[in-house]
Design an enzyme around this catalytic site. Structure first.
Site, short mmCIF file in Angstrom:
data_model
loop_
_atom_site.label_atom_id
_atom_site.label_comp_id
_atom_site.label_asym_id
_atom_site.label_seq_id
_atom_site.Cartn_x
_atom_site.Cartn_y
_atom_site.Cartn_z
N LYS A 1 97.73 93.03 26.14
CA LYS A 1 97.41 91.75 25.50
C LYS A 1 96.66 91.92 24.17
CE LYS A 1 98.93 88.70 28.65
NZ LYS A 1 98.78 89.29 29.95
N GLU B 1 94.60 80.22 25.96
CA GLU B 1 94.77 79.97 27.39
C GLU B 1 94.75 81.32 28.09
OE1 GLU B 1 97.20 80.62 25.39
OE2 GLU B 1 98.32 82.10 26.56
N SER C 1 101.85 97.90 32.01
CA SER C 1 101.30 96.92 31.05
C SER C 1 99.78 96.78 31.13
CB SER C 1 101.96 95.56 31.26
OG SER C 1 101.88 95.17 32.63
C1 LIG Z 1 99.55 89.00 31.14
C2 LIG Z 1 100.08 90.22 31.74
C3 LIG Z 1 101.45 90.38 32.03
C4 LIG Z 1 102.45 89.30 31.84
O1 LIG Z 1 102.60 88.85 30.54
P1 LIG Z 1 103.84 89.26 29.63
O2 LIG Z 1 103.66 88.39 28.44
O3 LIG Z 1 105.09 88.97 30.38
O4 LIG Z 1 103.72 90.70 29.31
C5 LIG Z 1 101.86 91.59 32.53
N1 LIG Z 1 101.01 92.61 32.77
C6 LIG Z 1 99.69 92.49 32.52
C7 LIG Z 1 98.79 93.64 32.83
C8 LIG Z 1 99.18 91.30 31.99
O5 LIG Z 1 97.86 91.19 31.76
#
Ligand SMILES: *Cc1c(COP(=O)(O)O)cnc(C)c1O
Length: 404
Positions: free
Chosen positions: A95, A117, A384
């Site tokens: 993020k 948000e 992610s």
């Molecule tokens: C917010 C988040 C997601 C989902 O958001 P995307 O916009 O689809 O990437 C996925 N993994 C993590 C660790 C997140 O914090």
């Protein structure tokens, strides 16, 4: 016209084929136009790019490693698995790549107040972090239910000096938080920039967020070429709004040999209101500024969703994913809560990496696919984020006891 995936979308009106666009009240049209113009100016300004690259390196900690998961690969006995370690970014998820880009843009536009948000709180934490760093006032809207289930991140945001506003409307989760942020933005346009956290919403957000996240795919591409001397066969990423997935996929879109798989939240199974897999039973509609696949009933009422991971628990998916799916350039599957939990534990035990529950959905898909692929095939899985925010929830689910 047949759908062909290419790097040139969206078009000038923010459309990816029939998806995307700008569906907002009149009062937001002008600010979005202003944002679009300023964003494209910044994108082509070497000074802006230099500044962004400086902070991504020095503050966020990029580049993140592309790590060969040796034990996981051995255990599955098929394709070679690499992990793109977005969990190693400052604040623990991808993020911040986007939050950093957008705050530099806000600064450039002379804004002094930041709103955002957040669902699981990762985007709220990233936004509170960059706001603290640049001395901007920061207000984060978060569903009251999410505040309770992600208390650690609420405290982090407060420590970083942000004001966290719990939203009590509707399902008290992410969708309501977005509504509240949009309401605030309309009222405070002059001073305020809205840092939207995923590749979703009215144009230019989907293209802007994708471009701030493409650093994931750009790095992964160079790293795999250096390590293996060739492109990967499969990319795997979880899809909430879709920003980490599109960030990884985008630089590979025109490489037809690279298969792209997005993984949605299958929740308790594909039955109404028990999942958040928009490509399983979703239909075309407009929600929060854009046209895409949405989980809605026959009257267009948004359905409630469920996932063990708050970050994937949203009724709509980013418009570029809808396009890539219709163009058959990317494939979308899902992992249930149980499969995600299993993958979460497996990665922890085999690789010493505790992933976010969101990322565990991508790992779950890899557990299914890798064994069916030859040993010289290459997979990149996007991790992610890290799982610190999820440990108490998982401990409850799998029945871990505190030592007496
Ligand atoms: C917010 C988040 C997601 C989902 O958001 P995307 O916009 O689809 O990437 C996925 N993994 C993590 C660790 C997140 O914090």
């Amino acid at each position: 016209m047949s759908a062909v995936a290419n790097l040139n979308l969206p078009d000038a009106t923010g459309h990816f084929g029939p998806f995307g666009g700008r569906y907002v009240p009149e009062t937001l049209m002008h600010p979005l136009q202003e944002l679009e113009e300023e964003y494209f100016r910044a994108q082509h300004d070497p000074e802006f790019q230099k500044e962004l690259s400086y902070y991504l390196t020095e503050f966020v900690g990029r580049p993140t490693p592309l790590y060969f998961a040796e034990r996981l690969t051995k255990e599955l006995g098929g394709a070679k698995i690499y992990l793109k370690r977005e969990d190693l970014n400052h604040t623990g998820a991808h993020k911040i790549n986007n939050a950093m880009g957008q705050i530099l843009l806000a600064k450039r536009m002379g804004k002094t107040r930041i709103i955002a948000e957040t669902g699981a709180g990762q985007h709220g934490v990233a936004t509170a972090t960059v706001s603290a760093m640049f001395g901007m006032k920061c207000i984060i809207y978060m569903g009251a239910v999410d505040c309770e289930r992600q208390m650690l991140n609420v405290y982090r945001m407060k420590m970083l000096g942000a004001e966290v506003v719990p939203v009590h409307a509707g399902q008290k989760t992410l969708k309501e938080a977005v509504n509240e942020a949009m309401r605030d933005w309309v009222t405070n346009i002059r001073s305020t920039h809205y840092i939207l956290g995923t590749a979703y919403g009215a144009h230019p957000y989907p293209v802007m967020v994708r471009n701030f996240q493409r650093v994931i795919g750009d790095e992964a591409r160079a790293q795999i070429l250096e390590k293996e001397g060739r492109l990967p066969d499969l990319l795997c990423a979880c899809v909430g709004g879709g920003s980490n997935a599109i960030g990884l996929f985008y630089p590979f879109l025109e490489d037809a040999s690279v298969k792209l798989v997005g993984v949605e939240a299958g929740g308790l199974g594909i039955r109404p209101e028990q999942h958040a897999a928009r490509f399983q039973g979703g239909s075309l509609g407009v929600l929060q500024g854009t046209r895409s696949y949405i989980l809605q009933d026959e009257f267009g009422q948004i359905q409630s969703t469920h996932s063990v991971s708050a970050g994937l628990d949203y009724a709509a998916v980013g418009p570029e994913h809808a396009w890539l799916r219709d163009a058959r350039r990317a494939e979308y599957s899902y992992a249930t809560d149980d499969k995600a939990l299993e993958a979460f534990m497996k990665l922890a035990r085999l690789e010493g990496i505790i992933p976010a529950l969101e990322s565990a959905h991508a790992v779950a898909e890899c557990l299914v696919r890798a064994p069916k692929m030859p040993q010289d095939a290459l997979i990149i899985v996007n991790i992610s984020g890290r799982g610190d925010k999820d440990v108490s929830q998982v401990a409850d689910k799998i029945g871990l006891q505190m030592p007496q």
